[in-house]
Design an enzyme around this catalytic site. Structure first.
Site, PDB file in Angstrom:
ATOM      1  N   VAL A 126       0.835  -1.203   0.000  1.00 21.79           N
ATOM      2  CA  VAL A 126       0.000   0.000   0.000  1.00 21.79           C
ATOM      3  C   VAL A 126       0.877   1.263   0.000  1.00 21.79           C
ATOM      4  O   VAL A 126       1.961   1.270   0.607  1.00 21.79           O
ATOM      5  CB  VAL A 126      -0.967  -0.011   1.210  1.00 21.79           C
ATOM      6  CG1 VAL A 126      -0.230   0.077   2.531  1.00 21.79           C
ATOM      7  CG2 VAL A 126      -2.012   1.090   1.080  1.00 21.79           C
ATOM      8  N   HIS A 127       0.440   2.291  -0.690  1.00 15.13           N
ATOM      9  CA  HIS A 127       1.217   3.525  -0.751  1.00 15.13           C
ATOM     10  C   HIS A 127       0.305   4.703  -1.056  1.00 15.13           C
ATOM     11  O   HIS A 127      -0.740   4.560  -1.687  1.00 15.13           O
ATOM     12  CB  HIS A 127       2.338   3.422  -1.786  1.00 15.13           C
ATOM     13  CG  HIS A 127       1.879   2.975  -3.139  1.00 15.13           C
ATOM     14  ND1 HIS A 127       1.588   1.653  -3.417  1.00 15.13           N
ATOM     15  CD2 HIS A 127       1.652   3.660  -4.269  1.00 15.13           C
ATOM     16  CE1 HIS A 127       1.209   1.549  -4.676  1.00 15.13           C
ATOM     17  NE2 HIS A 127       1.230   2.749  -5.228  1.00 15.13           N
ATOM     18  N   VAL A 128       0.741   5.871  -0.605  1.00  8.70           N
ATOM     19  CA  VAL A 128       0.007   7.121  -0.783  1.00  8.70           C
ATOM     20  C   VAL A 128       0.710   7.940  -1.862  1.00  8.70           C
ATOM     21  O   VAL A 128       1.929   8.121  -1.803  1.00  8.70           O
ATOM     22  CB  VAL A 128      -0.020   7.937   0.535  1.00  8.70           C
ATOM     23  CG1 VAL A 128      -0.734   9.273   0.334  1.00  8.70           C
ATOM     24  CG2 VAL A 128      -0.678   7.127   1.654  1.00  8.70           C
TER      25      VAL A 128
END
Ligand SMILES: [Zn+2]
Length: 167
Positions: A126-128
């Protein structure tokens, strides 16, 4: 420098440099884990803490496009530990401050793509995304010709953001 890009708006995803993309990661195959294992300068890591790190997107939608991810390999936002979620939000705040300081953009997108239909190119980690936006940056050339003009190369963006990083 004229580069062709698949139109995906702020959902543009990290693909990775050839060298880092081919580096071994051990038990699993993940670009973000490769970035963590690589030389920080080569990987264009901007900031790194115990629980999260910020890194340039090698295929930016706009100059300054960066990503914040947990240091632990975790696919699901809802499964991040509180300390990880906190570290990611803190780095995202730093990213927004650095983007404002380095680029004085007209706007900023911050977002997470969960699952491939939502635009995630690396759904396993997961990453922003955080990227500056400009009045008129969704212009004819971008949306129709799928061609963008990026005024700055990645190492230059990296240096500007590092210089503007608040801590
Ligand atoms: Zn990973």
């Amino acid at each position: 420098m004229t580069l062709e890009r698949l139109w995906a708006g702020w959902r543009a995803e990290y693909v990775g440099s050839a060298a880092i993309a081919q580096a071994p990661t051990g038990s699993h195959d993940c670009l973000f884990c490769r970035l963590l294992a690589a030389d920080p300068d080569e990987a264009l890591v901007i900031a790194r803490g115990e629980h999260a790190f910020a890194v340039m997107n090698a295929y930016p939608y706009t100059s300054g496009h960066l990503m914040v991810a947990p240091t632990r390999h975790e696919a699901d936002l809802e499964h991040l530990e509180p300390a990880e979620a906190s570290a990611i939000m803190t780095l995202t705040q730093h990213a927004v401050a650095a983007l404002k300081g380095a680029y004085s953009p007209d706007g900023i997108n911050v977002g997470v793509n969960i699952g491939r239909p939502a635009g995630a190119g690396v759904p396993g980690h997961v990453h922003v995304h955080a990227l500056p936006r400009w009045n008129g940056d969704t212009n004819f050339m971008t949306t129709v010709a799928e061609t963008r003009v990026l005024p700055e190369d990645l190492p230059s963006s990296w240096k500007r953001l590092r210089a503007a990083w608040p801590v």
